[in-house]
Write a protein that holds these residues in place. Structure first.
Motif, PDB file in Angstrom:
ATOM      1  N   TYR A  21      -3.298  -8.372  -2.980  1.00 13.14           N
ATOM      2  CA  TYR A  21      -3.409  -6.616  -2.808  1.00 13.14           C
ATOM      3  C   TYR A  21      -2.728  -6.123  -3.798  1.00 13.14           C
ATOM      4  CZ  TYR A  21      -3.475  -2.435  -0.683  1.00 13.14           C
ATOM      5  OH  TYR A  21      -3.620  -0.965  -0.151  1.00 13.14           O
ATOM      6  N   ASN A  22      -3.897  -5.482  -4.779  1.00 13.83           N
ATOM      7  CA  ASN A  22      -3.532  -4.588  -6.015  1.00 13.83           C
ATOM      8  C   ASN A  22      -2.703  -5.364  -6.828  1.00 13.83           C
ATOM      9  OD1 ASN A  22      -5.056  -2.563  -4.792  1.00 13.83           O
ATOM     10  ND2 ASN A  22      -3.043  -1.328  -3.938  1.00 13.83           N
ATOM     11  N   GLU A  23      -3.233  -6.600  -7.378  1.00 16.89           N
ATOM     12  CA  GLU A  23      -2.549  -7.581  -8.247  1.00 16.89           C
ATOM     13  C   GLU A  23      -3.065  -7.561  -9.548  1.00 16.89           C
ATOM     14  OE1 GLU A  23       0.434  -8.425  -7.376  1.00 16.89           O
ATOM     15  OE2 GLU A  23       0.721  -8.910  -5.211  1.00 16.89           O
ATOM     16  N   ALA A  24      -3.973  -6.464 -10.070  1.00 15.95           N
ATOM     17  CA  ALA A  24      -4.517  -6.701 -11.241  1.00 15.95           C
ATOM     18  C   ALA A  24      -3.621  -6.881 -12.487  1.00 15.95           C
ATOM     19  CB  ALA A  24      -5.408  -5.400 -11.515  1.00 15.95           C
ATOM     20  N   SER A  25      -2.336  -6.288 -12.419  1.00 12.63           N
ATOM     21  CA  SER A  25      -1.372  -6.395 -13.509  1.00 12.63           C
ATOM     22  C   SER A  25      -0.961  -7.763 -13.736  1.00 12.63           C
ATOM     23  CB  SER A  25      -0.282  -5.238 -13.138  1.00 12.63           C
ATOM     24  OG  SER A  25       0.366  -5.581 -12.076  1.00 12.63           O
ATOM     25  N   VAL A  26      -0.697  -8.456 -12.831  1.00  9.93           N
ATOM     26  CA  VAL A  26      -0.195  -9.837 -12.953  1.00  9.93           C
ATOM     27  C   VAL A  26      -1.302 -11.112 -12.649  1.00  9.93           C
ATOM     28  CG1 VAL A  26       0.082 -10.203 -10.220  1.00  9.93           C
ATOM     29  CG2 VAL A  26       1.705 -11.190 -11.915  1.00  9.93           C
ATOM     30  N   LEU A  27      -2.514 -10.673 -12.312  1.00  9.35           N
ATOM     31  CA  LEU A  27      -3.289 -11.796 -12.203  1.00  9.35           C
ATOM     32  C   LEU A  27      -3.757 -12.680 -13.323  1.00  9.35           C
ATOM     33  CD1 LEU A  27      -4.519 -12.358  -9.278  1.00  9.35           C
ATOM     34  CD2 LEU A  27      -6.792 -11.156  -9.965  1.00  9.35           C
ATOM     35  N   GLU A  28      -3.719 -12.296 -14.270  1.00  7.81           N
ATOM     36  CA  GLU A  28      -4.174 -13.094 -15.598  1.00  7.81           C
ATOM     37  C   GLU A  28      -2.843 -14.260 -15.995  1.00  7.81           C
ATOM     38  OE1 GLU A  28      -4.513 -12.607 -20.498  1.00  7.81           O
ATOM     39  OE2 GLU A  28      -4.969 -10.913 -19.127  1.00  7.81           O
ATOM     40  N   ILE A  51      -7.931 -22.807  -7.637  1.00  5.84           N
ATOM     41  CA  ILE A  51      -7.267 -21.893  -7.034  1.00  5.84           C
ATOM     42  C   ILE A  51      -8.063 -21.129  -6.163  1.00  5.84           C
ATOM     43  CG2 ILE A  51      -6.142 -19.775  -7.727  1.00  5.84           C
ATOM     44  CD1 ILE A  51      -5.697 -21.228 -10.483  1.00  5.84           C
ATOM     45  N   LEU A  52      -7.625 -20.557  -4.927  1.00  7.79           N
ATOM     46  CA  LEU A  52      -8.534 -19.738  -4.230  1.00  7.79           C
ATOM     47  C   LEU A  52      -7.688 -18.517  -3.905  1.00  7.79           C
ATOM     48  CD1 LEU A  52     -10.777 -19.168  -2.407  1.00  7.79           C
ATOM     49  CD2 LEU A  52      -9.704 -20.223  -0.692  1.00  7.79           C
ATOM     50  N   TYR A  53      -8.328 -17.427  -4.577  1.00 13.18           N
ATOM     51  CA  TYR A  53      -7.831 -15.878  -4.398  1.00 13.18           C
ATOM     52  C   TYR A  53      -8.160 -15.175  -3.155  1.00 13.18           C
ATOM     53  CZ  TYR A  53      -5.574 -16.232  -8.908  1.00 13.18           C
ATOM     54  OH  TYR A  53      -4.534 -16.539 -10.133  1.00 13.18           O
ATOM     55  N   VAL A  54      -7.388 -14.571  -2.343  1.00 12.86           N
ATOM     56  CA  VAL A  54      -7.997 -13.654  -1.299  1.00 12.86           C
ATOM     57  C   VAL A  54      -7.770 -12.451  -1.637  1.00 12.86           C
ATOM     58  CG1 VAL A  54      -8.068 -13.381   1.178  1.00 12.86           C
ATOM     59  CG2 VAL A  54      -7.594 -15.803   0.137  1.00 12.86           C
ATOM     60  N   ASP A  55      -8.702 -11.623  -2.049  1.00 16.99           N
ATOM     61  CA  ASP A  55      -8.559 -10.113  -2.428  1.00 16.99           C
ATOM     62  C   ASP A  55      -8.517  -9.313  -1.035  1.00 16.99           C
ATOM     63  OD1 ASP A  55      -8.326  -7.572  -3.411  1.00 16.99           O
ATOM     64  OD2 ASP A  55     -10.372  -7.643  -3.583  1.00 16.99           O
ATOM     65  N   ASP A  56      -7.254  -8.821  -0.681  1.00 11.76           N
ATOM     66  CA  ASP A  56      -7.250  -8.098   0.672  1.00 11.76           C
ATOM     67  C   ASP A  56      -7.281  -6.750   0.453  1.00 11.76           C
ATOM     68  OD1 ASP A  56      -6.485  -7.993   3.258  1.00 11.76           O
ATOM     69  OD2 ASP A  56      -4.228  -8.086   2.969  1.00 11.76           O
ATOM     70  N   GLY A  57      -8.605  -6.649   0.196  1.00 10.33           N
ATOM     71  CA  GLY A  57      -9.009  -5.017  -0.006  1.00 10.33           C
ATOM     72  C   GLY A  57      -8.607  -4.136  -0.970  1.00 10.33           C
ATOM     73  N   SER A  58      -8.155  -4.788  -2.161  1.00 13.62           N
ATOM     74  CA  SER A  58      -7.282  -3.985  -3.091  1.00 13.62           C
ATOM     75  C   SER A  58      -8.045  -3.012  -3.579  1.00 13.62           C
ATOM     76  CB  SER A  58      -7.109  -4.996  -4.278  1.00 13.62           C
ATOM     77  OG  SER A  58      -6.253  -6.220  -3.936  1.00 13.62           O
ATOM     78  N   LYS A  59      -7.417  -1.875  -4.050  1.00 17.22           N
ATOM     79  CA  LYS A  59      -7.964  -0.811  -4.557  1.00 17.22           C
ATOM     80  C   LYS A  59      -8.046  -0.640  -5.935  1.00 17.22           C
ATOM     81  CE  LYS A  59      -6.114   1.831  -0.367  1.00 17.22           C
ATOM     82  NZ  LYS A  59      -5.128   2.806  -0.247  1.00 17.22           N
ATOM     83  N   ASP A  60      -7.444  -1.632  -6.828  1.00 14.81           N
ATOM     84  CA  ASP A  60      -7.440  -1.652  -8.120  1.00 14.81           C
ATOM     85  C   ASP A  60      -8.653  -2.633  -8.507  1.00 14.81           C
ATOM     86  OD1 ASP A  60      -6.389  -4.238  -7.586  1.00 14.81           O
ATOM     87  OD2 ASP A  60      -4.466  -3.535  -8.645  1.00 14.81           O
ATOM     88  N   ASP A  61      -8.462  -3.152  -9.749  1.00 19.06           N
ATOM     89  CA  ASP A  61      -9.700  -4.304 -10.331  1.00 19.06           C
ATOM     90  C   ASP A  61      -9.431  -5.588 -10.084  1.00 19.06           C
ATOM     91  OD1 ASP A  61     -10.844  -1.935 -11.525  1.00 19.06           O
ATOM     92  OD2 ASP A  61      -9.645  -2.206 -13.242  1.00 19.06           O
ATOM     93  N   THR A  62      -8.736  -6.028  -9.024  1.00 14.20           N
ATOM     94  CA  THR A  62      -7.936  -7.407  -8.689  1.00 14.20           C
ATOM     95  C   THR A  62      -9.501  -8.391  -8.520  1.00 14.20           C
ATOM     96  OG1 THR A  62      -6.208  -6.697  -7.507  1.00 14.20           O
ATOM     97  CG2 THR A  62      -7.222  -8.828  -6.838  1.00 14.20           C
ATOM     98  N   TRP A  63     -10.506  -7.700  -7.669  1.00 14.60           N
ATOM     99  CA  TRP A  63     -11.683  -8.485  -7.624  1.00 14.60           C
ATOM    100  C   TRP A  63     -12.329  -8.704  -8.722  1.00 14.60           C
ATOM    101  CZ3 TRP A  63     -12.965 -12.543  -5.056  1.00 14.60           C
ATOM    102  CH2 TRP A  63     -14.177 -12.848  -4.808  1.00 14.60           C
TER     103      TRP A  63
END
Length: 321
Positions: A21-28, A51-63
């Motif tokens: 959830y809003n993890e764009a800064s750490v995802l890489e 790896i299976l990511y679950v984007d929980d309705g993030s408001k940033d660029d996570t997905w």
């Protein structure tokens, strides 16, 4: 290892489920670390592990980042939920997706404060016949005093209320396919996975690790959410709060009998009954206790209301599998 286990666990498929959830800064960095773990386990797991990511309705660029990483490496997969369903529901969404294609499933948070380097040890213990392997924090040195104190109070509260949990374990664990299938049979909407998983039984083991500093971003479990999680855990697994209200009511009944006797004695002795302040304080105190009791009972009734509607826990908007 027995011949049956050898045959069963030859090149098992592993899925690492990561709620985001809003993890764009750490995802890489997260993807880099987890892919390195998969590479290091090639002798233990099959080539279809992922790896299976679950984007929980993030408001940033996570997905968007997850989609880009999927294009770069097919081992990076993901599902996107249509709205923010909450951490526990996001975990269940990942488990329900991964159980169809995996023999073992590891759940871990995207911030990697949980040490991903112990995942090979988890898999090894699973290959020995353990259906559930808990990641247990041996040290919280990186936590602030407040975070460490409230976390320890959380586990003590759970234990005191009769909720079966693993001390210093959050949601970093490995589960076999049959353990996940058994977990998914629990259809309740008020989820507290830390209390549900120990109820499953099966053979269990633990791996210890030192909690690390978050790679980037901020915690998704501030004090308010931690308090809410504790309340959900207690009211989902324990009737003790209702029993406490009953005993408080009995205590007040006994106290009122004592006060009635005291008033009666004062009347016989023709003493003036003073104490307006004490009377008002008693009224306010008793009224507060009554409202607290009603609030606790109302919480249970509210959970019943949520459960009987049988609404879906989440909706999937998009996927990259």
């Amino acid at each position: 290892m027995s011949e049956v286990l050898k045959e069963t666990y030859t090149s098992p498929c592993l899925a690492i489920v990561v709620p985001c959830y809003n993890e764009a800064s750490v995802l890489e960095k997260t993807t880099e670390h987890l892919l390195a773990v998969l590479d290091d386990m090639q002798v233990l797991i099959g080539p279809n592990s992922r790896i299976l990511y679950v984007d929980d309705g993030s408001k940033d660029d996570t997905w968007d980042i997850i989609k880009q990483q999927h294009e770069a490496d097919s081992r990076v997969t993901g599902i996107s939920l249509a709205h923010n369903s909450g951490h526990q529901n996001a975990l269940v969404a990942g488990l329900e997706t991964a159980v169809r294609i995996s023999d073992f499933i590891v759940t871990i948070d995207a911030d990697l404060q949980d040490d991903e380097s112990v995942i090979p040890s988890m898999v090894s213990l699973a290959l020995e016949g353990n259906d559930i392997v808990y990641g247990v924090r041996s040290s919280r040195a990186t936590d602030t005093w407040f975070k460490r104190t409230t976390a320890q109070a959380f586990y003590r509260l759970m234990s005191g209320m009769g909720v079966q949990t693993v001390y210093n374990h959050a949601d970093f664990r490995l589960m076999s396919r049959r353990a996940v299938e058994a977990l998914l049979d629990y259809g309740e909407r008020n989820l507290f996975l830390r209390g549900l998983v120990p109820l499953l039984g099966f053979r269990q083991a633990q791996v210890e690790y030192a909690r690390r500093v978050r790679l980037a971003g901020e915690s998704k479990y501030p004090f308010g959410k931690m308090l809410g999680l504790a309340f959900d855990g207690v009211t989902s697994f324990s009737m003790k709060p209702v029993h406490m209200v009953l005993w408080i009511g009995i205590a007040f009944l006994l106290a009122s009998i004592g006060i009635a006797l005291w008033v009666f004695v004062c009347l016989i002795q023709h003493k003036a009954i003073t104490g307006w302040a004490s009377l008002m304080l008693s009224i306010w105190f008793c009224s507060g206790c009554v409202l607290i009791g009603l609030g606790i009972i109302g919480e249970y009734v509210g959970k019943i209301y949520i459960e009987v509607k049988h609404r879906p826990r989440y909706n999937i908007k998009d996927e990259r599998l």
